[in-house]
Design a protein around this motif. Structure first.
Motif, PDB file in Angstrom:
ATOM      1  N   PHE A   1     -13.184   8.773  -3.355  1.00 25.99           N
ATOM      2  CA  PHE A   1     -12.569   8.076  -4.479  1.00 25.99           C
ATOM      3  C   PHE A   1     -11.537   8.966  -5.153  1.00 25.99           C
ATOM      4  CE2 PHE A   1     -12.524   7.069  -9.018  1.00 25.99           C
ATOM      5  CZ  PHE A   1     -12.276   5.713  -8.972  1.00 25.99           C
ATOM      6  N   SER A   2     -10.419   8.353  -5.563  1.00 25.76           N
ATOM      7  CA  SER A   2      -9.438   8.996  -6.432  1.00 25.76           C
ATOM      8  C   SER A   2      -8.891   7.906  -7.344  1.00 25.76           C
ATOM      9  CB  SER A   2      -8.305   9.646  -5.635  1.00 25.76           C
ATOM     10  OG  SER A   2      -7.389   8.671  -5.169  1.00 25.76           O
ATOM     11  N   MET A   3      -8.003   8.266  -8.254  1.00 27.78           N
ATOM     12  CA  MET A   3      -7.453   7.246  -9.152  1.00 27.78           C
ATOM     13  C   MET A   3      -6.501   6.295  -8.420  1.00 27.78           C
ATOM     14  SD  MET A   3      -4.825   9.553 -11.399  1.00 27.78           S
ATOM     15  CE  MET A   3      -3.919   8.233 -12.140  1.00 27.78           C
ATOM     16  N   PHE A   4      -6.164   6.588  -7.167  1.00 29.87           N
ATOM     17  CA  PHE A   4      -5.253   5.734  -6.415  1.00 29.87           C
ATOM     18  C   PHE A   4      -5.940   4.882  -5.355  1.00 29.87           C
ATOM     19  CE2 PHE A   4      -2.480   9.135  -7.940  1.00 29.87           C
ATOM     20  CZ  PHE A   4      -1.500   8.391  -8.537  1.00 29.87           C
ATOM     21  N   GLY A   5      -7.159   5.251  -4.935  1.00 29.73           N
ATOM     22  CA  GLY A   5      -7.793   4.483  -3.886  1.00 29.73           C
ATOM     23  C   GLY A   5      -9.191   4.965  -3.566  1.00 29.73           C
ATOM     24  N   ALA A   6      -9.801   4.324  -2.555  1.00 26.77           N
ATOM     25  CA  ALA A   6     -11.173   4.654  -2.183  1.00 26.77           C
ATOM     26  C   ALA A   6     -11.427   4.247  -0.743  1.00 26.77           C
ATOM     27  CB  ALA A   6     -12.151   3.936  -3.105  1.00 26.77           C
ATOM     28  N   LYS A   7     -12.424   4.909  -0.150  1.00 31.91           N
ATOM     29  CA  LYS A   7     -12.952   4.477   1.138  1.00 31.91           C
ATOM     30  C   LYS A   7     -14.298   3.837   0.867  1.00 31.91           C
ATOM     31  CE  LYS A   7     -14.835   5.943   5.548  1.00 31.91           C
ATOM     32  NZ  LYS A   7     -15.290   7.079   6.336  1.00 31.91           N
ATOM     33  N   ILE A   8     -14.489   2.609   1.370  1.00 34.87           N
ATOM     34  CA  ILE A   8     -15.736   1.903   1.156  1.00 34.87           C
ATOM     35  C   ILE A   8     -16.353   1.541   2.493  1.00 34.87           C
ATOM     36  CG2 ILE A   8     -15.095   1.015  -1.105  1.00 34.87           C
ATOM     37  CD1 ILE A   8     -14.383  -1.648   0.225  1.00 34.87           C
ATOM     38  N   GLU A   9     -17.676   1.408   2.492  1.00 32.88           N
ATOM     39  CA  GLU A   9     -18.407   1.012   3.699  1.00 32.88           C
ATOM     40  C   GLU A   9     -19.245  -0.214   3.403  1.00 32.88           C
ATOM     41  OE1 GLU A   9     -20.656   4.489   4.694  1.00 32.88           O
ATOM     42  OE2 GLU A   9     -18.946   5.437   5.678  1.00 32.88           O
ATOM     43  N   PHE A  10     -19.148  -1.205   4.290  1.00 30.59           N
ATOM     44  CA  PHE A  10     -19.960  -2.417   4.178  1.00 30.59           C
ATOM     45  C   PHE A  10     -19.841  -3.187   5.477  1.00 30.59           C
ATOM     46  CE2 PHE A  10     -15.770  -3.381   2.664  1.00 30.59           C
ATOM     47  CZ  PHE A  10     -15.477  -4.664   3.108  1.00 30.59           C
ATOM     48  N   GLU A  11     -20.805  -4.036   5.732  1.00 32.10           N
ATOM     49  CA  GLU A  11     -20.799  -4.858   6.935  1.00 32.10           C
ATOM     50  C   GLU A  11     -19.785  -5.988   6.804  1.00 32.10           C
ATOM     51  OE1 GLU A  11     -22.492  -4.388   9.809  1.00 32.10           O
ATOM     52  OE2 GLU A  11     -23.191  -2.506   8.923  1.00 32.10           O
ATOM     53  N   GLY A  12     -19.093  -6.301   7.864  1.00 33.53           N
ATOM     54  CA  GLY A  12     -18.183  -7.434   7.881  1.00 33.53           C
ATOM     55  C   GLY A  12     -16.847  -7.190   7.214  1.00 33.53           C
ATOM     56  N   ALA A  13     -16.342  -5.966   7.278  1.00 31.69           N
ATOM     57  CA  ALA A  13     -15.060  -5.656   6.631  1.00 31.69           C
ATOM     58  C   ALA A  13     -13.922  -6.503   7.188  1.00 31.69           C
ATOM     59  CB  ALA A  13     -14.736  -4.171   6.782  1.00 31.69           C
ATOM     60  N   ALA A  14     -14.035  -6.924   8.424  1.00 27.34           N
ATOM     61  CA  ALA A  14     -12.969  -7.719   9.039  1.00 27.34           C
ATOM     62  C   ALA A  14     -12.878  -9.115   8.441  1.00 27.34           C
ATOM     63  CB  ALA A  14     -13.198  -7.811  10.545  1.00 27.34           C
ATOM     64  N   LEU A  15     -13.920  -9.578   7.781  1.00 33.07           N
ATOM     65  CA  LEU A  15     -13.943 -10.936   7.238  1.00 33.07           C
ATOM     66  C   LEU A  15     -13.424 -11.035   5.808  1.00 33.07           C
ATOM     67  CD1 LEU A  15     -17.483 -11.911   8.541  1.00 33.07           C
ATOM     68  CD2 LEU A  15     -15.278 -12.374   9.620  1.00 33.07           C
ATOM     69  N   VAL A  16     -13.098  -9.924   5.201  1.00 35.17           N
ATOM     70  CA  VAL A  16     -12.673  -9.884   3.803  1.00 35.17           C
ATOM     71  C   VAL A  16     -11.147  -9.940   3.735  1.00 35.17           C
ATOM     72  CG1 VAL A  16     -12.734  -8.472   1.712  1.00 35.17           C
ATOM     73  CG2 VAL A  16     -14.731  -8.591   3.192  1.00 35.17           C
ATOM     74  N   PRO A  17     -10.571 -10.686   2.787  1.00 33.58           N
ATOM     75  CA  PRO A  17      -9.111 -10.763   2.679  1.00 33.58           C
ATOM     76  C   PRO A  17      -8.504  -9.415   2.273  1.00 33.58           C
ATOM     77  CG  PRO A  17     -10.143 -11.886   0.833  1.00 33.58           C
ATOM     78  CD  PRO A  17     -11.234 -11.511   1.766  1.00 33.58           C
ATOM     79  N   ASP A  18      -7.202  -9.287   2.428  1.00 34.46           N
ATOM     80  CA  ASP A  18      -6.513  -8.038   2.107  1.00 34.46           C
ATOM     81  C   ASP A  18      -6.515  -7.731   0.613  1.00 34.46           C
ATOM     82  OD1 ASP A  18      -5.920  -7.550   4.753  1.00 34.46           O
ATOM     83  OD2 ASP A  18      -3.952  -8.486   4.660  1.00 34.46           O
ATOM     84  N   GLU A  19      -6.395  -8.739  -0.223  1.00 26.05           N
ATOM     85  CA  GLU A  19      -6.349  -8.556  -1.668  1.00 26.05           C
ATOM     86  C   GLU A  19      -7.728  -8.859  -2.249  1.00 26.05           C
ATOM     87  OE1 GLU A  19      -3.517  -7.491  -3.203  1.00 26.05           O
ATOM     88  OE2 GLU A  19      -2.500  -7.481  -1.266  1.00 26.05           O
ATOM     89  N   VAL A  20      -8.331  -7.894  -2.937  1.00 22.14           N
ATOM     90  CA  VAL A  20      -9.671  -8.047  -3.493  1.00 22.14           C
ATOM     91  C   VAL A  20      -9.726  -7.446  -4.897  1.00 22.14           C
ATOM     92  CG1 VAL A  20     -10.805  -7.992  -1.234  1.00 22.14           C
ATOM     93  CG2 VAL A  20     -10.482  -5.864  -2.500  1.00 22.14           C
ATOM     94  N   ASP A  21     -10.800  -7.739  -5.595  1.00 19.69           N
ATOM     95  CA  ASP A  21     -11.132  -7.046  -6.832  1.00 19.69           C
ATOM     96  C   ASP A  21     -12.232  -6.057  -6.486  1.00 19.69           C
ATOM     97  OD1 ASP A  21      -9.371  -8.464  -8.520  1.00 19.69           O
ATOM     98  OD2 ASP A  21     -10.786 -10.123  -8.618  1.00 19.69           O
ATOM     99  N   PHE A  22     -12.179  -4.880  -7.096  1.00 18.07           N
ATOM    100  CA  PHE A  22     -13.090  -3.799  -6.752  1.00 18.07           C
ATOM    101  C   PHE A  22     -13.736  -3.260  -8.019  1.00 18.07           C
ATOM    102  CE2 PHE A  22     -13.543   0.851  -5.929  1.00 18.07           C
ATOM    103  CZ  PHE A  22     -14.585   0.763  -5.030  1.00 18.07           C
TER     104      PHE A  22
END
Length: 119
Positions: free
Chosen positions: A34-55
């Motif tokens: 994590f940084s103030m510009f971005g993050a790496k996240i892990e979860f099942e089914g990442a391919a099914l999630v749209p490009d624009e999300v709320d985090f």
């Protein structure tokens, strides 16, 4: 590998939440760096999630719009949208208050429409 990040990310292990479809669809995730510009996240089914999300990271009281810049079958890289050095992410309490206000506004507008249709 060429490093393209503006700031190095800190290794972390936080619980996070990815939301989309107007915050009607949610997926729990593990935040690995994590940084103030971005993050790496892990979860099942990442391919099914749209490009624009709320985090969200509730532990850090962070809620922001994000864009997926890469993804694999169980992980994704996020860059936070509209992040400036002096104004980072929106505090989680503000995002929740805004969402509650929007719900109340919709209920009131519906009731107003109902009352006006009766006259």
């Amino acid at each position: 590998m060429l490093e393209r990040r503006q700031l190095p990310r800190n290794r972390v292990y936080y619980g996070g939440l990815v939301t989309f479809n107007g915050r009607n669809s949610t997926i729990a995730c593990a935040v690995r760096n994590f940084s103030m510009f971005g993050a790496k996240i892990e979860f099942e089914g990442a391919a099914l999630v749209p490009d624009e999300v709320d985090f969200e990271i509730e532990r850090k009281a962070i809620s922001c719009a994000a864009r997926m810049v890469w993804r694999s079958h169980d992980a994704a890289g996020l860059v936070f949208a509209n992040v400036h050095e002096d104004s980072g992410v929106v505090p989680l309490a503000w995002a929740r208050k805004l969402r509650a206000s929007e719900r109340a506004n919709r209920r009131l507008q519906s009731r107003l429409d109902q009352l006006l249709s009766e006259y």
